[in-house]
Design a protein around this motif. Structure first.
Motif, PDB file in Angstrom:
ATOM      1  N   LEU A 243      -4.539   4.018  -9.566  1.00  0.00           N
ATOM      2  CA  LEU A 243      -3.555   5.049  -9.266  1.00  0.00           C
ATOM      3  C   LEU A 243      -2.173   4.484  -9.578  1.00  0.00           C
ATOM      4  O   LEU A 243      -1.988   3.260  -9.571  1.00  0.00           O
ATOM      5  N   PHE A 246      -0.423   3.836  -4.781  1.00  0.00           N
ATOM      6  CA  PHE A 246      -1.566   3.552  -3.911  1.00  0.00           C
ATOM      7  C   PHE A 246      -1.080   2.773  -2.699  1.00  0.00           C
ATOM      8  O   PHE A 246       0.044   2.283  -2.679  1.00  0.00           O
ATOM      9  N   GLU A 388     -12.993  -5.475  -8.119  1.00  0.00           N
ATOM     10  CA  GLU A 388     -11.982  -6.100  -7.251  1.00  0.00           C
ATOM     11  C   GLU A 388     -11.466  -5.124  -6.188  1.00  0.00           C
ATOM     12  O   GLU A 388     -10.970  -4.051  -6.490  1.00  0.00           O
ATOM     13  N   ILE A 390      -9.947  -6.782  -3.198  1.00  0.00           N
ATOM     14  CA  ILE A 390      -8.892  -7.611  -2.610  1.00  0.00           C
ATOM     15  C   ILE A 390      -8.444  -8.631  -3.645  1.00  0.00           C
ATOM     16  O   ILE A 390      -9.266  -9.200  -4.359  1.00  0.00           O
ATOM     17  N   GLY A 391      -7.125  -8.867  -3.701  1.00  0.00           N
ATOM     18  CA  GLY A 391      -6.585  -9.966  -4.494  1.00  0.00           C
ATOM     19  C   GLY A 391      -5.679 -10.781  -3.589  1.00  0.00           C
ATOM     20  O   GLY A 391      -4.888 -10.210  -2.847  1.00  0.00           O
ATOM     21  N   LEU A 435      -5.280  -5.780   0.189  1.00  0.00           N
ATOM     22  CA  LEU A 435      -6.467  -4.921   0.079  1.00  0.00           C
ATOM     23  C   LEU A 435      -6.005  -3.543  -0.384  1.00  0.00           C
ATOM     24  O   LEU A 435      -5.101  -2.949   0.213  1.00  0.00           O
TER      25      LEU A 435
HETATM   26  O1  4AD Z   1      -4.560  -8.055  -6.903  1.00  0.00           O
HETATM   27  P1  4AD Z   1      -3.254  -7.367  -6.620  1.00  0.00           P
HETATM   28  O2  4AD Z   1      -2.385  -7.042  -7.769  1.00  0.00           O
HETATM   29  O3  4AD Z   1      -2.524  -8.318  -5.571  1.00  0.00           O
HETATM   30  C1  4AD Z   1      -1.237  -8.217  -5.161  1.00  0.00           C
HETATM   31  O4  4AD Z   1      -0.497  -7.304  -5.391  1.00  0.00           O
HETATM   32  C2  4AD Z   1      -0.827  -9.341  -4.236  1.00  0.00           C
HETATM   33  N1  4AD Z   1       0.643  -9.361  -4.175  1.00  0.00           N
HETATM   34  C3  4AD Z   1      -1.469  -9.133  -2.891  1.00  0.00           C
HETATM   35  C4  4AD Z   1      -1.154 -10.233  -1.925  1.00  0.00           C
HETATM   36  O5  4AD Z   1      -1.600 -11.352  -2.130  1.00  0.00           O
HETATM   37  N2  4AD Z   1      -0.405  -9.947  -0.890  1.00  0.00           N
HETATM   38  O6  4AD Z   1      -3.543  -6.030  -5.808  1.00  0.00           O
HETATM   39  C5  4AD Z   1      -4.242  -6.061  -4.586  1.00  0.00           C
HETATM   40  C6  4AD Z   1      -5.261  -4.945  -4.515  1.00  0.00           C
HETATM   41  C7  4AD Z   1      -6.319  -4.993  -5.605  1.00  0.00           C
HETATM   42  O7  4AD Z   1      -7.345  -5.886  -5.294  1.00  0.00           O
HETATM   43  C8  4AD Z   1      -6.790  -3.547  -5.624  1.00  0.00           C
HETATM   44  O8  4AD Z   1      -7.708  -3.293  -4.569  1.00  0.00           O
HETATM   45  C9  4AD Z   1      -5.520  -2.788  -5.330  1.00  0.00           C
HETATM   46  O9  4AD Z   1      -4.627  -3.681  -4.711  1.00  0.00           O
HETATM   47  N3  4AD Z   1      -4.901  -2.255  -6.546  1.00  0.00           N
HETATM   48  C10 4AD Z   1      -4.935  -0.965  -6.929  1.00  0.00           C
HETATM   49  N4  4AD Z   1      -5.505   0.116  -6.342  1.00  0.00           N
HETATM   50  C11 4AD Z   1      -5.350   1.297  -6.972  1.00  0.00           C
HETATM   51  N5  4AD Z   1      -4.664   1.488  -8.119  1.00  0.00           N
HETATM   52  C12 4AD Z   1      -4.067   0.425  -8.729  1.00  0.00           C
HETATM   53  N6  4AD Z   1      -3.353   0.627  -9.852  1.00  0.00           N
HETATM   54  C13 4AD Z   1      -4.194  -0.868  -8.127  1.00  0.00           C
HETATM   55  N7  4AD Z   1      -3.742  -2.099  -8.451  1.00  0.00           N
HETATM   56  C14 4AD Z   1      -4.187  -2.925  -7.473  1.00  0.00           C
END
Ligand code: 4AD
Ligand code: MG
Length: 465
Positions: A243, A246, A388, A390-391, A435
């Motif tokens: 999305l 989100f 994925e 959680i990151g 998450l």
């Molecule tokens: O893996 P991401 O990019 O991690 C971060 O943003 C870190 N700053 C988090 C942290 O360590 N505090 O994004 C985390 C999660 C992903 O695993 C996914 O579940 C979700 O955010 N996510 C999305 N959900 C929906 N649409 C998108 N475009 C998303 N991008 C990431």
């Protein structure tokens, strides 16, 4: 008279009570014997209450017989035990007032199953359907249990900004925030540069892609914190799991390493899943029957199992040895695609997998560099069907190492002076993760498209409502 919610009216111990019910008609059936049955729903539960309306009521001919799907009504009546199969009680109407008619000739939601694609164009009416009502209630329960999980463990809820001047995850996917006149942008240097001094904040700003960097500030003062809010990414991925807007939950813990981070993530997911199973039993049964007949079994299995933990390097070996022909070939150093993530969790292990220690070149600047010099203390939690969910990572707490990594990724350390100050003054090991709320709801409900688990989806070329 106080309004009784339908979820309460359906309880058998309320038989004999007089109630005032309000809601929307789902169906009306008329009997030749001189009465009608109205199936009424008010969103408090997926179940309808059956209302018996006798033709002796004064407005039976003039109004009751004109109500149909979508009409809103107020009913005063008595709860009686029901002779009909599949329900314990029904309501015998003493009076019925129509609040608003819905012309069945033009009301877009007809009784027959309507496709999710069509309902996406009807985001103002789709919450009145069984599926979208259930999604809204499950989403609410997940949000509630997220707060409860952290609050009960002493995490402080911190509100991080939505408009920011820093980038957390790497440029190229941010929405610019500006009040400049786009038809007449003020320029510098003979027109080659935009004069952001004249913009609202006096500098370029964007919608946040993550609250992490600001959450770190608070973790390095209050130890355990979390943020929970909307995040924005302009990635042009028209997939069923992306999305543009989100919601993300981001805990951040001081005095914590990658292992503590993994432990928290695993306990967190299990707790949310078990809360949904106990508190949304009726809706979850619906998803299991109508959307994906594996969701209940999968969630129960996860609660009782241990997540697999393995390194990126081991995962790449498994994928290379799998004999599977992937669209994107795998080799050490490439970013894993969702086909690879799904292979590991669906085929190899058949349960959630936490992958750790990714190559530093494919992960964000803030992740802690390992002693091998080529991997970082990153973790991604993968689940079947979604990939994925959680990151996260342990964060780089060493000033010089962080500065070097920033420069290597083309970032200017001066822009992050406050982030570096945290390492200059009383730095500590710390870690956290994000998450994705919507991916979690997709996983729990079995819904195939992420646009159906957020009330008003924002995606490329789509921002109606
Ligand atoms: O893996 P991401 O990019 O991690 C971060 O943003 C870190 N700053 C988090 C942290 O360590 N505090 O994004 C985390 C999660 C992903 O695993 C996914 O579940 C979700 O955010 N996510 C999305 N959900 C929906 N649409 C998108 N475009 C998303 N991008 C990431
Ligand atoms: Mg990620």
């Amino acid at each position: 008279m106080r309004r009784t919610r339908i979820i309460e009216a359906l309880l058998l111990d309320n038989v004999g009570k007089q109630v005032r019910l309000c809601g929307w008609v789902r169906t009306r059936r008329d009997s030749k014997a001189g009465f009608s049955f109205i199936e009424l729903n008010d969103g408090s539960t997926i179940k309808n209450v059956q209302v018996l309306v006798e033709s002796s009521l004064p407005n039976y001919e003039s109004e009751v017989l004109k109500t149909g799907i979508g009409s809103s009504v107020e009913i005063i009546g008595t709860i009686v035990s029901s002779p009909a199969k599949g329900q314990l009680s029904e309501v015998k109407a003493e009076s019925i007032k129509v609040l608003g008619f819905a012309d069945p000739a033009v009301y877009p939601l007809q009784k027959k199953g309507t496709s999710f694609e069509f309902l996406r164009t009807m985001a103002h009416l789709r919450p009145r359907t069984n599926t979208f009502g259930a999604i809204a209630r499950v989403r609410n329960e997940i949000c509630r249990s997220i707060h409860e999980f952290f609050q009960s463990r002493g995490f402080i809820y911190v509100q991080t900004p939505i408009i920011t001047a820093s980038d957390c995850e790497g440029a190229g996917q941010m929405f610019r925030v500006t009040t400049l006149d786009l038809a007449n942008v003020p320029r510098l240097n003979g027109g080659t540069e935009v004069d952001f001094e004249q913009d609202f904040f006096g500098r370029p700003t964007n919608l946040t892609v993550s609250g992490q960097l600001e959450a770190e500030i608070y973790a390095l003062a209050l130890s355990n914190v979390y943020t929970f809010g909307p995040t924005f990414r302009a990635e042009n991925s028209n997939t069923s799991r992306h999305l543009a807007e989100f919601w993300m939950v981001e805990p951040e813990m001081a005095f914590c390493d990658l292992e503590g981070n993994m432990d928290l993530a695993e306990e967190f997911l299990k707790t949310i899943f078990s809360q949904v199973l106990s508190n949304c039993h009726v809706d979850m049964t619906f998803f299991n029957e109508r959307i994906d007949n594996t969701v209940l079994e999968t969630l129960k299995g996860i609660i009782d199992s241990q997540f697999v933990r393995l390194s990126y390097t081991e995962a790449v070996d498994i994928l290379k040895r799998s004999g599977e022909s992937f669209e994107f070939p795998v080799s050490w150093g490439v970013d894993l695609q969702s086909e690879h993530e799904r292979y590991l969790t669906e085929k190899t292990f058949k349960k959630p997998v936490i992958l750790t220690d990714y190559p530093s070149d494919i992960k964000a600047f803030y992740m802690r560099l390992s002693d091998d010099g080529r991997t970082v203390s990153a973790m991604d939690v993968l689940v079947p069907k979604i990939g994925e969910i959680i990151g996260g990572s342990q964060r780089e707490e060493r000033l010089e190492v962080l500065e070097t990594r920033m420069k290597a990724q083309g970032l200017n350390p001066e822009d992050y002076w406050w982030y570096l100050d945290l390492r200059r003054f009383g730095t500590v090991p710390h870690a956290g993760f994000g998450l994705g709320l919507e991916r979690t709801i997709q996983f729990v409900t079995g819904m195939g498209n992420i646009r159906d688990v957020i009330p008003f989806p924002r995606a490329p070329k789509s921002a109606e409502f």
